[in-house]
Design an enzyme around this catalytic site. Sequence first.
Site, PDB file in Angstrom:
ATOM      1  N   TYR A  53       0.844  -1.190   0.000  1.00 28.55           N
ATOM      2  CA  TYR A  53       0.000   0.000   0.000  1.00 28.55           C
ATOM      3  C   TYR A  53       0.884   1.245   0.000  1.00 28.55           C
ATOM      4  O   TYR A  53       1.593   1.531   0.960  1.00 28.55           O
ATOM      5  CB  TYR A  53      -0.923   0.028   1.218  1.00 28.55           C
ATOM      6  CG  TYR A  53      -1.937  -1.092   1.292  1.00 28.55           C
ATOM      7  CD1 TYR A  53      -2.265  -1.864   0.181  1.00 28.55           C
ATOM      8  CD2 TYR A  53      -2.581  -1.378   2.486  1.00 28.55           C
ATOM      9  CE1 TYR A  53      -3.192  -2.883   0.260  1.00 28.55           C
ATOM     10  CE2 TYR A  53      -3.518  -2.395   2.582  1.00 28.55           C
ATOM     11  CZ  TYR A  53      -3.823  -3.148   1.466  1.00 28.55           C
ATOM     12  OH  TYR A  53      -4.738  -4.171   1.550  1.00 28.55           O
ATOM     13  N   SER A 149      -4.502 -14.431   2.358  1.00 30.61           N
ATOM     14  CA  SER A 149      -5.435 -13.524   1.700  1.00 30.61           C
ATOM     15  C   SER A 149      -5.554 -13.918   0.242  1.00 30.61           C
ATOM     16  O   SER A 149      -4.541 -14.197  -0.414  1.00 30.61           O
ATOM     17  CB  SER A 149      -4.931 -12.088   1.829  1.00 30.61           C
ATOM     18  OG  SER A 149      -5.774 -11.182   1.159  1.00 30.61           O
ATOM     19  N   GLY A 281     -12.606   0.288   4.930  1.00 32.15           N
ATOM     20  CA  GLY A 281     -11.467   0.943   4.281  1.00 32.15           C
ATOM     21  C   GLY A 281     -11.732   2.408   3.991  1.00 32.15           C
ATOM     22  O   GLY A 281     -11.885   2.792   2.826  1.00 32.15           O
TER      23      GLY A 281
END
Length: 335
Positions: A53, A149, A281
Site C-alpha cells: 500500500y 489472503s 477501508g
Amino acid sequence: MNYRRLGSSNLKVSSLCLGTMMFGDQTELDEAQNIVASAREHGVNFIDTADVYTKGGSEEMVGKVLGDSRHDWVLATKLGNAMSKTPNQSHYSRNWILREVENSLRRLGTDHIDILYMHRDFQDENLDEAVRTMGDLIQSGKIRAFGVSNFRGWRIAEIIRLCEKANVPQPVVCQPYYNLLNRQPEVEILPACGHYGLGVVPYSPIARGVLTGKYLPGQAPAQGSRAARGDKRILETEFREESLVIAQTLLEHCKARGIKLAHFATAWVLANRHISAVIAGPRTLAQMEDYYPAVDLAISAEEEALVDSLVTPGHASTAGYNDPSYPFFGRTTQG
C-alpha cells in the site's frame, strides 16, 4: 463494539477492522490520525495494512498514528505483492519474507507484527518454504501469527497440511473478497475456514462503493468517485451493469426501512457465522464514522431471502464473473 474470536485462536477482535489502504495515498496524516482516534473511541482494536500500500507509505503512517497505543491494537500487515521490478522483491522466498518483515517492522515502528498475511496466492509458489519461514518468524517473536489472503479453499487446505508436516502453527485468519454481490467464497473458502478453524475477515463489504447505491445503471460515474478515477480493481470486479441494478433494488428496500444500503451490506456480511470481522477501508473520517451503525444492524430472514433472490448463494451477481485475484487453473490443453 462487538468482539469475536478470530477463528479458533484466542484473539478477540472488533467486528470492524480498520483498513488503511488509503493511508499515505489519498489520506493525509492529520485525517489518518482522526480516523484512528475515532476507531479507537468506538472500540475498534483491529487494524490492517500491507507493505504494497503506497509502497510502504501506509505502514509508515500506521506506525506514526498508533504511536504509544500500538499494543492496544491487533496489528496486521501483508507481503507477497511486488515492491519493485527487481527480482526477489515479491512472492514467498525465505529470503524475501525475512527481509520484508524487517522492513515492515521498521516502517511500523514496532518489534512485532500480530498477524502477517500472505497477500495473495501464487500458483507456482513453493508453499512449504513459505510455511517453514512463517514458523521461524513465529518462534523468533517477530510475528505472532500468520494468515492468508485471496487463497482458494483447496490451497488453504494445502497450507494446513504443510503446517502439520512442519510442526508450524496453522494460519489464524483468511482475508477473501466477499460481499453480497460476490458470493463465490461460500462454495469452498468459507467452509474450509470453518473446518480448519480460521477466522474470516473479508475486504470490500460494500463492493468498493457499488453497495452504497451511488453508481446509477446506464450512467457515467460521478467525478471523483473510485470508478471515475479508473480504479483498476473496481473495474475488474463489481462495476458492471447487473451489479448496479441489484444495488438500486436494495437501495429502495433500505430506504423503506430507513437505513443506508452500505450499513445493510456490511451487516449482511457480519451476519454470516464464519465471519470474525469485516474490513472498513475509509478515505475520510466521515467514511469511517459511516461504518459504525452497521455493527448492530440485524438482517431478517426476509431480507436474507431478498438477497438470495437477487444473487444466488455461492455465485456472483454477473454471469461469467471472475475476479483476477482468483484466477482459474482447472483447464489446460495438451501439447
